[in-house]
Enzyme design. Structure first.
Site, PDB file in Angstrom:
ATOM      1  N   GLY A  19       0.783  -1.175   0.097  1.00 37.22           N
ATOM      2  CA  GLY A  19       0.028   0.167  -0.104  1.00 37.22           C
ATOM      3  C   GLY A  19       0.950   1.193   0.071  1.00 37.22           C
ATOM      4  CB  ILE A  20       0.121   4.454   1.819  1.00 37.86           C
ATOM      5  CG1 ILE A  20      -1.074   4.878   0.816  1.00 37.86           C
ATOM      6  CG2 ILE A  20       0.899   5.991   2.170  1.00 37.86           C
ATOM      7  CD1 ILE A  20      -2.141   5.718   1.865  1.00 37.86           C
ATOM      8  CG  ASP A  39       3.897  -4.803   7.190  1.00 35.87           C
ATOM      9  OD1 ASP A  39       3.576  -3.819   6.358  1.00 35.87           O
ATOM     10  OD2 ASP A  39       3.512  -5.636   7.295  1.00 35.87           O
ATOM     11  CE1 TYR A 146      -8.210   4.782   9.485  1.00 32.27           C
ATOM     12  CE2 TYR A 146      -9.751   6.327   8.423  1.00 32.27           C
ATOM     13  CZ  TYR A 146      -8.627   5.897   8.337  1.00 32.27           C
ATOM     14  OH  TYR A 146      -7.818   6.215   7.479  1.00 32.27           O
ATOM     15  CE  LYS A 150      -5.470   6.728  10.431  1.00 29.03           C
ATOM     16  NZ  LYS A 150      -3.983   6.713  10.144  1.00 29.03           N
ATOM     17  CB  VAL A 179      -5.258   5.297  -1.282  1.00 30.17           C
ATOM     18  CG1 VAL A 179      -3.965   4.801  -1.859  1.00 30.17           C
ATOM     19  CG2 VAL A 179      -5.120   6.701  -0.801  1.00 30.17           C
ATOM     20  CB  THR A 181      -4.245   0.150   0.084  1.00 31.17           C
ATOM     21  OG1 THR A 181      -5.358   0.612   0.992  1.00 31.17           O
ATOM     22  CG2 THR A 181      -3.619   1.348  -0.376  1.00 31.17           C
TER      23      THR A 181
END
Length: 265
Positions: A19-20, A39, A146, A150, A179, A181
């Site tokens: 992903g990002i 990771d 979330y 955030k 995005v 992902t």
């Protein structure tokens, strides 16, 4: 693009197995940085690291600074706090899920900064790149943990910037919308309704980050229209909330429609 600030820099990217994070690691390496790929999935981290000639520092992003510092030869010039979890639900979501979201989306940034700041303040320089989300500026339907965490990540990045910028510490908050992902794939009806229509590629986010670093911008918006949404939220909160509530009702209808189809099947 040539980003002089990254040439030869020692850079850590968390959550970089895909992903990002993977896109950021590749972009930084292409700019001449020495990269440490982190990771939880050690195999995924190793695959990205092997591709770009980077070091591997697997494990929980909250405590990797000492190992990453060693892997990069004794110091860290830039830290990308990219690892995150997209916890959905509302107040009914259990405490363990809320705590996990808080731990990964906020406290891992706090712990990294705690470990990095003594080094950076002593030499008068360092760079902290926080992958937040447009949810940190706005909100996300169907995902209270979330959205709340955030917002916390953005608040912490702002605090770091205002507190240490005169001492050479540069901070960037990256706030994309959708995005393409695995996280978007797992977002269900909310992702399909809100994020998928304007979703971009991870590489687009990485290019936006390089441009933001070049311009020394705190707020990096891979979806430029988020600036208008953010301004509208601040200027006319009642109107903005009414609009978001309409989106909430569309989301509830999409959830009900999906449940009905699953029941029929």
């Amino acid at each position: 693009m040539v980003v002089e600030a990254l040439r030869g820099a020692r850079v850590v990217v968390t959550g970089a197995g895909g992903g990002i994070g993977a896109a950021l690691a590749r972009a930084f390496a292409a700019e001449g940085a020495r990269v440490a790929v982190n990771d939880l999935d050690a195999d995924a981290a190793r695959k990205v690291a092997d591709e770009i000639g980077a070091a591997v520092v697997a494990g929980d992003a909250s405590g990797i600074v000492p190992a990453a510092r060693t892997a990069l030869g004794g110091g860290i010039d830039a830290f990308c706090a990219n690892a995150g979890v997209a916890t959905g639900g509302g107040p009914e979501t259990d405490d363990a899920a809320w705590e996990a979201a808080w731990d990964v989306n906020v406290m891992s940034h706090v712990r990294a900064a705690r470990a990095l700041l003594p080094e950076w303040l002593e030499r008068g320089g360092g760079r902290f790149v926080s992958t937040v989300s447009a949810a940190g500026l706005l909100t996300m339907v169907g995902a209270a943990p979330y959205s709340v965490t955030k917002h916390g990540a953005l608040a912490f990045a702002e605090w770091l910037s205002l507190t240490y910028r005169h001492r050479g510490v540069r901070v960037h908050a990256v706030c994309p919308q959708g995005v393409r992902t695995a996280m978007l794939d797992a977002a269900g009806p909310a992702g399909e309704l809100v994020l998928a229509p304007t979703a971009i590629e991870p590489e687009d986010v990485a290019r936006a980050v390089l441009a933001g670093i070049t311009d020394e911008r705190f707020l990096i918006l891979p979806h430029p229209e988020v600036a208008d949404y953010y301004a509208a939220r601040a200027a006319e909160p009642e109107r903005w909330l009414r609009g978001m509530n309409r989106l909430q009702r569309d989301y509830e209808a999409a959830v009900a429609d999906r449940a009905g189809k699953e029941q029929d099947a």
